[in-house]
Structures are given as C-alpha cells and as structure tokens.
Design a protein around this motif. Structure first.
Motif, PDB file in Angstrom:
ATOM      1  N   GLY A  78       0.816  -1.201   0.000  1.00 39.70           N
ATOM      2  CA  GLY A  78       0.000   0.000   0.000  1.00 39.70           C
ATOM      3  C   GLY A  78       0.854   1.258   0.000  1.00 39.70           C
ATOM      4  N   TYR A  79       1.945   1.233   0.755  1.00 45.21           N
ATOM      5  CA  TYR A  79       2.872   2.365   0.791  1.00 45.21           C
ATOM      6  C   TYR A  79       3.458   2.601  -0.598  1.00 45.21           C
ATOM      7  N   GLU A  80       3.898   1.532  -1.249  1.00 45.54           N
ATOM      8  CA  GLU A  80       4.472   1.666  -2.590  1.00 45.54           C
ATOM      9  C   GLU A  80       3.420   2.118  -3.608  1.00 45.54           C
ATOM     10  N   LYS A  81       2.205   1.628  -3.460  1.00 45.07           N
ATOM     11  CA  LYS A  81       1.121   2.040  -4.361  1.00 45.07           C
ATOM     12  C   LYS A  81       0.837   3.535  -4.186  1.00 45.07           C
ATOM     13  N   ALA A  82       0.758   3.992  -2.945  1.00 44.91           N
ATOM     14  CA  ALA A  82       0.520   5.410  -2.686  1.00 44.91           C
ATOM     15  C   ALA A  82       1.669   6.249  -3.235  1.00 44.91           C
ATOM     16  N   LYS A  87      -1.592  11.524  -6.236  1.00 45.43           N
ATOM     17  CA  LYS A  87      -1.189  12.881  -6.622  1.00 45.43           C
ATOM     18  C   LYS A  87      -1.992  13.871  -5.799  1.00 45.43           C
ATOM     19  N   ASN A  88      -1.399  15.013  -5.521  1.00 41.83           N
ATOM     20  CA  ASN A  88      -2.069  16.036  -4.728  1.00 41.83           C
ATOM     21  C   ASN A  88      -3.171  16.691  -5.560  1.00 41.83           C
ATOM     22  N   PRO A  89      -4.437  16.625  -5.104  1.00 41.25           N
ATOM     23  CA  PRO A  89      -5.529  17.210  -5.876  1.00 41.25           C
ATOM     24  C   PRO A  89      -5.647  18.724  -5.705  1.00 41.25           C
ATOM     25  N   LEU A  90      -4.968  19.285  -4.716  1.00 38.92           N
ATOM     26  CA  LEU A  90      -5.075  20.728  -4.475  1.00 38.92           C
ATOM     27  C   LEU A  90      -4.056  21.487  -5.315  1.00 38.92           C
ATOM     28  N   PRO A  91      -4.452  22.647  -5.813  1.00 41.37           N
ATOM     29  CA  PRO A  91      -3.474  23.462  -6.541  1.00 41.37           C
ATOM     30  C   PRO A  91      -2.452  24.045  -5.568  1.00 41.37           C
ATOM     31  N   THR A  92      -1.238  24.198  -6.019  1.00 41.08           N
ATOM     32  CA  THR A  92      -0.194  24.784  -5.179  1.00 41.08           C
ATOM     33  C   THR A  92      -0.369  26.291  -5.190  1.00 41.08           C
ATOM     34  N   THR A  93      -0.894  26.813  -4.100  1.00 39.47           N
ATOM     35  CA  THR A  93      -1.133  28.250  -3.971  1.00 39.47           C
ATOM     36  C   THR A  93      -0.523  28.735  -2.669  1.00 39.47           C
ATOM     37  N   GLU A  94      -0.394  30.049  -2.559  1.00 34.37           N
ATOM     38  CA  GLU A  94       0.139  30.630  -1.327  1.00 34.37           C
ATOM     39  C   GLU A  94      -0.784  30.339  -0.140  1.00 34.37           C
ATOM     40  N   VAL A  95      -2.093  30.332  -0.385  1.00 33.45           N
ATOM     41  CA  VAL A  95      -3.051  30.055   0.697  1.00 33.45           C
ATOM     42  C   VAL A  95      -2.859  28.636   1.214  1.00 33.45           C
ATOM     43  N   ASN A  96      -2.736  27.658   0.295  1.00 38.74           N
ATOM     44  CA  ASN A  96      -2.540  26.264   0.709  1.00 38.74           C
ATOM     45  C   ASN A  96      -1.203  26.073   1.410  1.00 38.74           C
ATOM     46  N   LEU A  97      -0.152  26.721   0.907  1.00 41.59           N
ATOM     47  CA  LEU A  97       1.160  26.598   1.548  1.00 41.59           C
ATOM     48  C   LEU A  97       1.161  27.234   2.937  1.00 41.59           C
ATOM     49  N   GLU A  98       0.488  28.368   3.089  1.00 41.71           N
ATOM     50  CA  GLU A  98       0.438  29.032   4.393  1.00 41.71           C
ATOM     51  C   GLU A  98      -0.345  28.187   5.399  1.00 41.71           C
ATOM     52  N   LYS A  99      -1.469  27.636   4.959  1.00 40.87           N
ATOM     53  CA  LYS A  99      -2.254  26.763   5.847  1.00 40.87           C
ATOM     54  C   LYS A  99      -1.446  25.504   6.173  1.00 40.87           C
ATOM     55  N   THR A 140       7.446  11.367  -2.242  1.00 36.29           N
ATOM     56  CA  THR A 140       6.472  11.811  -3.247  1.00 36.29           C
ATOM     57  C   THR A 140       5.249  12.291  -2.469  1.00 36.29           C
ATOM     58  N   PRO A 141       4.376  13.041  -3.111  1.00 41.44           N
ATOM     59  CA  PRO A 141       3.151  13.447  -2.414  1.00 41.44           C
ATOM     60  C   PRO A 141       2.362  12.243  -1.892  1.00 41.44           C
ATOM     61  N   GLY A 142       2.375  11.159  -2.644  1.00 42.98           N
ATOM     62  CA  GLY A 142       1.620   9.978  -2.253  1.00 42.98           C
ATOM     63  C   GLY A 142       2.127   9.326  -0.986  1.00 42.98           C
ATOM     64  N   ASN A 143       3.441   9.126  -0.882  1.00 44.18           N
ATOM     65  CA  ASN A 143       3.913   8.456   0.340  1.00 44.18           C
ATOM     66  C   ASN A 143       3.902   9.389   1.548  1.00 44.18           C
ATOM     67  N   ILE A 144       4.011  10.694   1.336  1.00 43.54           N
ATOM     68  CA  ILE A 144       3.860  11.624   2.463  1.00 43.54           C
ATOM     69  C   ILE A 144       2.431  11.536   2.991  1.00 43.54           C
ATOM     70  N   TYR A 145       1.456  11.556   2.085  1.00 47.68           N
ATOM     71  CA  TYR A 145       0.051  11.466   2.481  1.00 47.68           C
ATOM     72  C   TYR A 145      -0.227  10.140   3.188  1.00 47.68           C
ATOM     73  N   HIS A 146       0.331   9.059   2.651  1.00 45.23           N
ATOM     74  CA  HIS A 146       0.130   7.728   3.236  1.00 45.23           C
ATOM     75  C   HIS A 146       0.670   7.671   4.668  1.00 45.23           C
ATOM     76  N   VAL A 147       1.826   8.265   4.896  1.00 39.74           N
ATOM     77  CA  VAL A 147       2.417   8.273   6.236  1.00 39.74           C
ATOM     78  C   VAL A 147       1.590   9.144   7.180  1.00 39.74           C
ATOM     79  N   ILE A 148       1.033  10.244   6.693  1.00 35.13           N
ATOM     80  CA  ILE A 148       0.148  11.056   7.534  1.00 35.13           C
ATOM     81  C   ILE A 148      -1.079  10.239   7.918  1.00 35.13           C
ATOM     82  N   MET A 149      -1.593   9.463   6.978  1.00 34.35           N
ATOM     83  CA  MET A 149      -2.800   8.663   7.235  1.00 34.35           C
ATOM     84  C   MET A 149      -2.541   7.540   8.235  1.00 34.35           C
TER      85      MET A 149
END
Length: 182
Positions: A78-82, A87-99, A140-149
């Motif tokens: 599952g880790y390797e699959k993630a 992929k990150n569905p949010l656009p990279t914006t200053e608001v998202n980075l600040e939050k 990658t965004p996927g494994n960072i998200y997986h580790v947060i989960m």
C-alpha cells in the motif's frame, strides 16, 4: 387492637398471594418507557416531531464534512502504491502553503523540525532519535500522504487530527521544505 392485627395479617397474606402470580405472563411495568425506548428515524424526511435534525454543526466543533475515503491499505504494498499513484488534488497556492505551514508547525515541527531536517524539539531532547531529514529520503506526495494517514515507524497516524484538504496542504508544505533542503 385485635382488629388492627387482623387487618395487617390480611394485608400480608394478600401481598404474598399477589406476588406469587404466574411469571410467564407479562407483568405491569412501573415506567415502560425506561425499558422499551421509542425508536426514532433520525434520517427520516419528517425528522423528530416534524422538525428536521440535519442542522449545521455547533460553532467550534469539528465538522464531518470533507471526509474522503482512503482505500489504500496500511501495508508495504500500500505504501508503494501510494508512492507511485497518489497525486495532490489541491493546486499549489500561497493560501494552501500558508495553511500547510500552520498545520505543520502544530503537528509535525516538534519532531521533524521547522526546516524538515529531523531536528525538532523532541529530537533535541532525545525523546525520539533517528528522525530522518526530508532531503535524505525519496518522497512523493503519495507516500507523504500515506504516512500522515497511517504513520510509519515510531510516528503515529495523524488522520484523526487533520481533514482531507489539511493533509494535502501539509504535503505541499513538506515538499516545499524538502526543495529548500536540497
């Protein structure tokens, strides 16, 4: 006095005879609503007593909106699959980075450090050793998200603390920190 004794004796006999009735028949219940609750269909169109029950959450409480199912299992596969597919569905914006920075400072910086170098307060105090530097790992965004989960190693899951969009905002900020470390 003699009649009082006869009345008391008759009362005792009557009480004992009435208490020895058939146990297979239903008895009188003192407060039946205590034993048999009235079922309410809270999801019904009419609600309870004709009033709708689907209201906005109370101010200051955590909303259940934004809950998105995550069906990748907590396994090495599952880790390797993630890592490969998410992929990150949010656009990279200053608001998202600040939050993401605000959330990172709350949940991550105490271990991973404010720069992502693995030199957080808990690492400096020898509470946790061996926290990796973000630049030393293939992230990658996927494994960072997986580790947060799910967490990984000593790190526990942060899925209950962060909502779906907040997790992805933290992922964006971690990627920014990683690019600054290189």
């Amino acid at each position: 006095m003699k009649s009082l004794k006869i009345i008391i004796a008759l009362a005792v006999v009557a009480t004992s005879l009435s208490s020895c009735n058939d146990k297979r028949k239903p008895q009188v219940q003192f407060m039946p609503d205590m034993y048999e609750s009235v079922p309410y269909n809270v999801n019904g169109a009419e609600g309870i007593n004709g009033k709708m029950v689907n209201k906005l959450p109370v101010a200051g409480t955590v909303s259940r909106n934004g809950v998105v199912a995550y069906d990748i299992p907590d396994t090495n596969d599952g880790y390797e699959k993630a890592k490969a597919e998410l992929k990150n569905p949010l656009p990279t914006t200053e608001v998202n980075l600040e939050k993401g920075k605000v959330l990172y400072d709350i949940y991550c910086a105490s271990c991973h450090g404010t720069k992502g170098d693995g030199n957080g307060v808990l690492s400096q105090r020898d509470k946790f050793n061996g926290i990796p530097n973000y630049a030393d790992r293939e992230l990658t965004p996927g494994n960072i998200y997986h580790v947060i989960m799910y967490g990984k190693g000593v790190m526990g899951s942060h899925a209950s603390q962060l909502q779906y969009n907040e997790r992805w905002q933290v992922v964006q900020y971690v990627e920014k920190l990683r690019s600054e470390l290189k």
